[in-house]
Every structure is written in structure tokens, then in C-alpha cells.
Design a protein around this motif. Sequence first.
Motif, PDB file in Angstrom:
ATOM      1  N   LEU A 194       0.809  -1.221   0.000  1.00 33.56           N
ATOM      2  CA  LEU A 194       0.000   0.000   0.000  1.00 33.56           C
ATOM      3  C   LEU A 194       0.841   1.270   0.000  1.00 33.56           C
ATOM      4  CD1 LEU A 194      -2.616  -1.031   2.724  1.00 33.56           C
ATOM      5  CD2 LEU A 194      -2.903  -1.140   0.242  1.00 33.56           C
ATOM      6  N   GLY A 195       2.117   1.115   0.265  1.00 35.56           N
ATOM      7  CA  GLY A 195       2.959   2.305   0.430  1.00 35.56           C
ATOM      8  C   GLY A 195       2.789   2.931   1.794  1.00 35.56           C
ATOM      9  N   ALA A 196       2.242   2.147   2.760  1.00 39.20           N
ATOM     10  CA  ALA A 196       2.046   2.652   4.121  1.00 39.20           C
ATOM     11  C   ALA A 196       3.365   2.615   4.878  1.00 39.20           C
ATOM     12  CB  ALA A 196       0.996   1.811   4.845  1.00 39.20           C
ATOM     13  N   PRO A 197       3.833   3.731   5.423  1.00 39.66           N
ATOM     14  CA  PRO A 197       5.157   3.781   6.060  1.00 39.66           C
ATOM     15  C   PRO A 197       5.271   2.904   7.299  1.00 39.66           C
ATOM     16  CG  PRO A 197       4.313   5.987   5.590  1.00 39.66           C
ATOM     17  CD  PRO A 197       3.186   5.047   5.382  1.00 39.66           C
ATOM     18  N   ASN A 198       6.488   2.472   7.565  1.00 33.42           N
ATOM     19  CA  ASN A 198       6.840   1.791   8.794  1.00 33.42           C
ATOM     20  C   ASN A 198       6.941   2.848   9.895  1.00 33.42           C
ATOM     21  OD1 ASN A 198       7.981   0.380  10.905  1.00 33.42           O
ATOM     22  ND2 ASN A 198       9.641  -0.506   9.699  1.00 33.42           N
ATOM     23  N   LEU A 199       6.125   2.728  10.922  1.00 34.14           N
ATOM     24  CA  LEU A 199       6.100   3.714  12.004  1.00 34.14           C
ATOM     25  C   LEU A 199       6.969   3.307  13.185  1.00 34.14           C
ATOM     26  CD1 LEU A 199       2.256   4.458  12.036  1.00 34.14           C
ATOM     27  CD2 LEU A 199       4.055   5.609  10.728  1.00 34.14           C
ATOM     28  N   SER A 200       7.637   2.162  13.073  1.00 35.01           N
ATOM     29  CA  SER A 200       8.423   1.664  14.197  1.00 35.01           C
ATOM     30  C   SER A 200       9.918   1.946  14.046  1.00 35.01           C
ATOM     31  CB  SER A 200       8.205   0.155  14.374  1.00 35.01           C
ATOM     32  OG  SER A 200       8.678  -0.552  13.231  1.00 35.01           O
ATOM     33  N   ASP A 201      10.312   2.552  12.917  1.00 38.27           N
ATOM     34  CA  ASP A 201      11.712   2.942  12.761  1.00 38.27           C
ATOM     35  C   ASP A 201      11.829   4.446  13.010  1.00 38.27           C
ATOM     36  OD1 ASP A 201      10.691   4.175  10.523  1.00 38.27           O
ATOM     37  OD2 ASP A 201      11.544   2.749   9.097  1.00 38.27           O
ATOM     38  N   ARG A 202      12.969   5.011  12.721  1.00 41.67           N
ATOM     39  CA  ARG A 202      13.157   6.432  12.965  1.00 41.67           C
ATOM     40  C   ARG A 202      13.275   7.228  11.662  1.00 41.67           C
ATOM     41  NH1 ARG A 202      15.815   8.102  18.620  1.00 41.67           N
ATOM     42  NH2 ARG A 202      14.822   6.495  19.915  1.00 41.67           N
ATOM     43  N   THR A 203      12.666   6.697  10.626  1.00 38.82           N
ATOM     44  CA  THR A 203      12.642   7.400   9.351  1.00 38.82           C
ATOM     45  C   THR A 203      11.272   8.038   9.180  1.00 38.82           C
ATOM     46  OG1 THR A 203      14.185   5.811   8.376  1.00 38.82           O
ATOM     47  CG2 THR A 203      12.880   7.154   6.861  1.00 38.82           C
ATOM     48  N   TRP A 204      11.249   9.356   9.081  1.00 36.77           N
ATOM     49  CA  TRP A 204       9.993  10.094   9.002  1.00 36.77           C
ATOM     50  C   TRP A 204       9.976  10.964   7.752  1.00 36.77           C
ATOM     51  CZ3 TRP A 204       6.230   9.178  12.643  1.00 36.77           C
ATOM     52  CH2 TRP A 204       6.635   8.471  13.774  1.00 36.77           C
ATOM     53  N   LEU A 205       8.913  10.860   6.991  1.00 38.16           N
ATOM     54  CA  LEU A 205       8.820  11.602   5.737  1.00 38.16           C
ATOM     55  C   LEU A 205       8.496  13.068   5.972  1.00 38.16           C
ATOM     56  CD1 LEU A 205       9.135  11.040   2.730  1.00 38.16           C
ATOM     57  CD2 LEU A 205       6.672  10.591   2.608  1.00 38.16           C
ATOM     58  N   TYR A 206       7.712  13.361   6.994  1.00 38.37           N
ATOM     59  CA  TYR A 206       7.316  14.745   7.281  1.00 38.37           C
ATOM     60  C   TYR A 206       7.831  15.257   8.621  1.00 38.37           C
ATOM     61  CZ  TYR A 206       4.157  14.606   3.295  1.00 38.37           C
ATOM     62  OH  TYR A 206       3.647  14.511   2.019  1.00 38.37           O
ATOM     63  N   GLY A 207       8.314  14.369   9.467  1.00 38.75           N
ATOM     64  CA  GLY A 207       8.802  14.776  10.775  1.00 38.75           C
ATOM     65  C   GLY A 207       8.151  13.964  11.871  1.00 38.75           C
ATOM     66  N   SER A 208       8.823  13.870  13.022  1.00 40.42           N
ATOM     67  CA  SER A 208       8.368  12.989  14.102  1.00 40.42           C
ATOM     68  C   SER A 208       7.802  13.746  15.297  1.00 40.42           C
ATOM     69  CB  SER A 208       9.536  12.118  14.572  1.00 40.42           C
ATOM     70  OG  SER A 208      10.599  12.929  15.057  1.00 40.42           O
ATOM     71  N   SER A 209       7.662  15.059  15.201  1.00 35.55           N
ATOM     72  CA  SER A 209       7.112  15.800  16.331  1.00 35.55           C
ATOM     73  C   SER A 209       5.631  15.476  16.483  1.00 35.55           C
ATOM     74  CB  SER A 209       7.291  17.311  16.124  1.00 35.55           C
ATOM     75  OG  SER A 209       6.480  17.761  15.052  1.00 35.55           O
ATOM     76  N   GLU A 210       5.119  15.625  17.690  1.00 37.44           N
ATOM     77  CA  GLU A 210       3.690  15.348  17.925  1.00 37.44           C
ATOM     78  C   GLU A 210       2.828  16.239  17.036  1.00 37.44           C
ATOM     79  OE1 GLU A 210       0.285  15.845  21.392  1.00 37.44           O
ATOM     80  OE2 GLU A 210       2.383  15.584  21.996  1.00 37.44           O
ATOM     81  N   ARG A 211       3.195  17.481  16.910  1.00 40.90           N
ATOM     82  CA  ARG A 211       2.401  18.413  16.100  1.00 40.90           C
ATOM     83  C   ARG A 211       2.305  17.947  14.654  1.00 40.90           C
ATOM     84  NH1 ARG A 211       3.732  24.902  15.374  1.00 40.90           N
ATOM     85  NH2 ARG A 211       2.021  25.361  13.912  1.00 40.90           N
ATOM     86  N   THR A 212       3.433  17.489  14.097  1.00 37.69           N
ATOM     87  CA  THR A 212       3.439  17.034  12.708  1.00 37.69           C
ATOM     88  C   THR A 212       2.636  15.762  12.543  1.00 37.69           C
ATOM     89  OG1 THR A 212       5.629  18.007  12.354  1.00 37.69           O
ATOM     90  CG2 THR A 212       4.919  16.345  10.785  1.00 37.69           C
ATOM     91  N   ILE A 213       2.771  14.841  13.492  1.00 36.23           N
ATOM     92  CA  ILE A 213       2.015  13.582  13.408  1.00 36.23           C
ATOM     93  C   ILE A 213       0.521  13.862  13.530  1.00 36.23           C
ATOM     94  CG2 ILE A 213       1.655  11.324  14.454  1.00 36.23           C
ATOM     95  CD1 ILE A 213       4.575  11.419  15.400  1.00 36.23           C
ATOM     96  N   VAL A 214       0.139  14.750  14.430  1.00 35.61           N
ATOM     97  CA  VAL A 214      -1.274  15.103  14.583  1.00 35.61           C
ATOM     98  C   VAL A 214      -1.808  15.721  13.288  1.00 35.61           C
ATOM     99  CG1 VAL A 214      -2.875  16.667  15.755  1.00 35.61           C
ATOM    100  CG2 VAL A 214      -1.212  15.356  17.083  1.00 35.61           C
ATOM    101  N   GLU A 215      -1.012  16.578  12.677  1.00 36.68           N
ATOM    102  CA  GLU A 215      -1.426  17.188  11.405  1.00 36.68           C
ATOM    103  C   GLU A 215      -1.657  16.114  10.343  1.00 36.68           C
ATOM    104  OE1 GLU A 215       0.244  20.395   8.078  1.00 36.68           O
ATOM    105  OE2 GLU A 215       1.491  19.803   9.776  1.00 36.68           O
ATOM    106  N   THR A 216      -0.765  15.136  10.321  1.00 35.67           N
ATOM    107  CA  THR A 216      -0.912  14.045   9.353  1.00 35.67           C
ATOM    108  C   THR A 216      -2.184  13.236   9.627  1.00 35.67           C
ATOM    109  OG1 THR A 216       1.497  13.861   9.098  1.00 35.67           O
ATOM    110  CG2 THR A 216       0.174  11.957   8.441  1.00 35.67           C
ATOM    111  N   ILE A 217      -2.450  12.956  10.895  1.00 35.13           N
ATOM    112  CA  ILE A 217      -3.631  12.169  11.256  1.00 35.13           C
ATOM    113  C   ILE A 217      -4.915  12.910  10.896  1.00 35.13           C
ATOM    114  CG2 ILE A 217      -4.925  11.186  13.186  1.00 35.13           C
ATOM    115  CD1 ILE A 217      -2.211  10.693  14.573  1.00 35.13           C
TER     116      ILE A 217
END
Length: 306
Positions: free
Chosen positions: A247-270
Amino acid sequence: MSDFFSAGWGYYIAAISLIGIAWCLWLLWSQRKTTVQLKPDGSVDDTTGHVWDGDLRELNNPLPRWWAWMFILACVFGLAYLVLYPGLGTYKGTLQYTTRDALAKQQAEVEASVRPLYAKYMQMDVPAIAKDSQAREIGQRLFLNYCAQCHGSDAGGSKGFPNLTDGDWLYGGEPDTITQSILKGRNGIMPPFAAQLDGSKAGDVAQYVRSLSGLPADPIRVARGEPLYKANCVACHGAGGKGNQALGAPNLSDRTWLYGSSERTIVETILKGRNNVMPAHEEILTPEKVRMISAYVWGLSNGAAR
């Protein structure tokens, strides 16, 4: 701008072009002789009446014959050009010339001239091509021309554009998969969840997602976010957040982030979702170029240059 594609504009442009040439010819004809003025005493005044510095007068002489003929020949050339080539609105000219056809011809000639250079590589597999120093140089130049605008000249990517050197792949890093991505493109869609989750709940999910990759997270909010994650995110990212390359769904268990790993960025993505588009290049690149770029990109994360 669509108004300019109506047939009327073609006639307008043609009329302006022909009237302009006709006016130039009329102007030359009208100025072929000197129009002299008589002074009060009846003598001829052969100046224009303009005087500078007291006694510097501008003479009223006709245009030199050679200069007039130069203009006439330029007008004749212009008319001949408009007959042979497109220039009169929608009229295509007797030669049917188009810049599109000219460009296609030039590109075909270039492709034919370099095809022998690619011939030997078309018989090799991608890992073998990636280990060839000359092939890497060719692949790098092609990458810089067609891919660096998004992925960077070093292929390190940027926010929203994947890093192609780290071995972390959304769709898989096998040679055939890379080739497929280049040819057909990709469209990775993360749907928005604002209808299912409010900001507070999305923040709890973000804390849980951060904990999956070992980032600092509030344990209380992690506990609240885990069931929300399982209810909304498991279908694509999996129970352990390992992602899904189909599906092209990212692995969320590593430390590679396409947009950033901050809570604010993750919330924006969600809440807002993401829509990543990798454009298809099958109509832009020849099979030879695709193979060279695939080998170069594969080699970046597989140590082929070492």
C-alpha cells in the motif's frame, strides 16, 4: 486564457501581422521623395525646421535607396516566411513545420546516437550495472536531470520527498520495484481522520506512534492512544506499526519520518491526511534511461559504489 484559443483570435493575429507589413511598405513608398517647404520669400526650405545649438539644422532628405531596399527585402522575407511557416494565426504554413515535431526529431536523433552506449547495460542485471563505474556516472547524470528536483542532488530527499539512500522503502527497494516506481509513478494517500478523532485523541495516537519508534512519549497518553491506533490505523500500518509496502504505508516503528516525528506534525498528518505523488516517467524516459536510473538508485542504498 481559454478565450485565446477561439478561431477569431487566429484571424486577428493574421490581420495584425499582414497590416503591419503593408503599413511598412506604404511608409517606404510615401517617403520615397522629399516634400519641401517654401520660405516666405519663395525659396526652397530643405530642412525639417529643427535647429540645435543655433545653427545645426536637420536636413529633409529622402531615405537612402540602399536602406529603403533593405526594408523592402525584409518585408518580402517576412511574407515568404509567413507563407512557409506558421505565424498567421492558425495557418500552419506550407511546410507544416511545428516546434513539437522538430523537438521530437532532435530527441530521436540523440536517442539513436546514444543507444549503442546503453546496449551493453541492457544485457546486464541491475546490481551488475550498479557496480560499473561508468554506468554509475551515467545514472547519476540522468538522476540529476530527472529526479534531483524532488529527491535532491544527493538523493537525500527532503520533507515529503523520500530519502533514497537509507534503505527504508515505502514500496520496496528491489530493482523491479524501483523500475516500476519510475515508470508508473506512485500515489501514496493517507486519509484524514478528523471525522473520527478530535485533536486530543489524535495527540494520544501521536504519542503512541512515537513510542513505537522509541521516541520520548508520555506513558499515560500512550496507553490512551494504543486502542485508538488499533481502531483506526492497523489496517494500513499493521499492529506493530511495521507498515505495508503493498500500500505504500510507512513503517512507524523505525526512525525514518517523511514529514517529521514531532507530535504536532504527526497530529497534522492524522487529522488532515497526506497525498504524495511520484509522477510517472514512462512517457519521458526511454527504457535504457529507466534502467540506468534504477541501477543508480538501487546502488545508493546497497553500497554498490564501495
